[in-house]
Design an enzyme around this catalytic site. Sequence first.
Site, PDB file in Angstrom:
ATOM      1  N   GLU A 155      -3.606 -15.849  -2.614  1.00  0.00           N
ATOM      2  CA  GLU A 155      -2.713 -14.908  -3.306  1.00  0.00           C
ATOM      3  C   GLU A 155      -1.896 -15.722  -4.293  1.00  0.00           C
ATOM      4  O   GLU A 155      -1.477 -16.844  -3.994  1.00  0.00           O
ATOM      5  CB  GLU A 155      -1.818 -14.181  -2.318  1.00  0.00           C
ATOM      6  N   GLN A 188       0.852  -1.184   0.000  1.00  0.00           N
ATOM      7  CA  GLN A 188       0.000   0.000   0.000  1.00  0.00           C
ATOM      8  C   GLN A 188       0.895   1.244   0.000  1.00  0.00           C
ATOM      9  O   GLN A 188       1.765   1.381   0.859  1.00  0.00           O
ATOM     10  CB  GLN A 188      -0.917  -0.001   1.219  1.00  0.00           C
ATOM     11  N   CYS A 201      -9.514   0.091  -5.881  1.00  0.00           N
ATOM     12  CA  CYS A 201      -8.657   1.193  -6.329  1.00  0.00           C
ATOM     13  C   CYS A 201      -9.200   1.817  -7.609  1.00  0.00           C
ATOM     14  O   CYS A 201      -8.593   2.726  -8.164  1.00  0.00           O
ATOM     15  CB  CYS A 201      -7.227   0.708  -6.538  1.00  0.00           C
ATOM     16  N   GLU A 261      -9.793   5.706  -3.900  1.00  0.00           N
ATOM     17  CA  GLU A 261      -9.953   4.360  -3.362  1.00  0.00           C
ATOM     18  C   GLU A 261     -11.315   4.342  -2.651  1.00  0.00           C
ATOM     19  O   GLU A 261     -11.632   5.266  -1.891  1.00  0.00           O
ATOM     20  CB  GLU A 261      -8.843   4.037  -2.367  1.00  0.00           C
ATOM     21  N   TYR A 281      -7.092 -12.184  -3.240  1.00  0.00           N
ATOM     22  CA  TYR A 281      -6.072 -11.159  -3.526  1.00  0.00           C
ATOM     23  C   TYR A 281      -5.479 -10.607  -2.224  1.00  0.00           C
ATOM     24  O   TYR A 281      -5.423  -9.402  -2.006  1.00  0.00           O
ATOM     25  CB  TYR A 281      -6.662  -9.983  -4.323  1.00  0.00           C
TER      26      TYR A 281
END
Length: 368
Positions: free
Chosen positions: A239, A190, A324, A358, A218
């Site tokens: 992931e 991030q 996002c 976001e 994710y």
Amino acid sequence: MTQSQRTPADYQAQLDEKRTRLTELFASSNPPALEVHASPAEHYRMRAEFRIWHEGDDLFHCMYTPATKEIIRVDLFPTASLLINQLMPKLIEGLRPHPVLRKKLFQIDYLSTQSGQLCVSLLYHRQLQADWQPVAEALQSELRAQGFDLRLIGRAHKQKICLGEEFVIERLKVQGRELIYKQVENSFTQPNAAINEQMLGWALDVTKGSEGDLLELYCGNGNFSIALAQNFRKVLATEIAKPSVDSAQFNIAANGVENLIILRMSAEEFTLAMRGEREFNRLKGVDLKSYQCNTIFVDPPRAGLDDATVRLVQEYDNILYISCNPETLQANMAVLGETHEIARFALFDQFPWTHHMEAGVYLKRKEG
């Protein structure tokens, strides 16, 4: 308006514009009042990448304007963290006297943390020879002596030389608790640490009192799943990127989380496994039927959720979706809105002074 000319009023104006735009975008979904999370107006970005321009024996950080490709010299960059700004001139000063470090250097990537650690990658248009490392090590020692908790990395085509660790350890404060995260060079993290803390706090708040288990797709380095584990009986996360999975395993241990399992699978693969349409060796020893996941968390790439994953997500009673790209989130809502309604709605100003937003929504299954 240049960065030096910006004022607090200017920041609030750009944030208000985003508030209006996001509210209008989701008007058809009839969401509750938008919760707006502001960023620091400067020194908020923990990562930065600069091209390097050479003039004789001199060199400097630069950027290119997209339209004209004009070269803009960058000596300081208020968007980036204070730590990056403090290091930038010192690093250039340290590189300048050494042709072996300057030659064919075309980019510098910075990764900083609130904990004070830095990882810096020097990218070259040439293969690095044996004479590069001792000079780079001397520079790293010199900068460490000046107080920088620094790790230098040299990169060229199919070549990577790490002068120590290739990661930093970040420490985030979330609802009075410190969370530890390993962040690996050249892997996703991030970018805005202050907003990340706010997103984690918001996610904890909206899932407070949850029953059953959580599924996360994710999951990256476990940024959200590690924070959210305290609100659920068990957490199952997926992931696909190996460096992120390795970091997630480190972070699980560092934070003492005992109810979280990370699977190295894509969301699409996991969808097939959950539907019983395909078996995977990676799921050996994992009893998917033992999980009672009535909440799902997704933080997908800018493209949003693919059609099959949207339908999978729709099967869960509660959906926590961080996006996002609010446009693709809104497009996914065309399907999710058939069965779910927005219970919480948030704007996170991850990228101040840009068009980007976001967004976060917490969806609950409609009654009846």
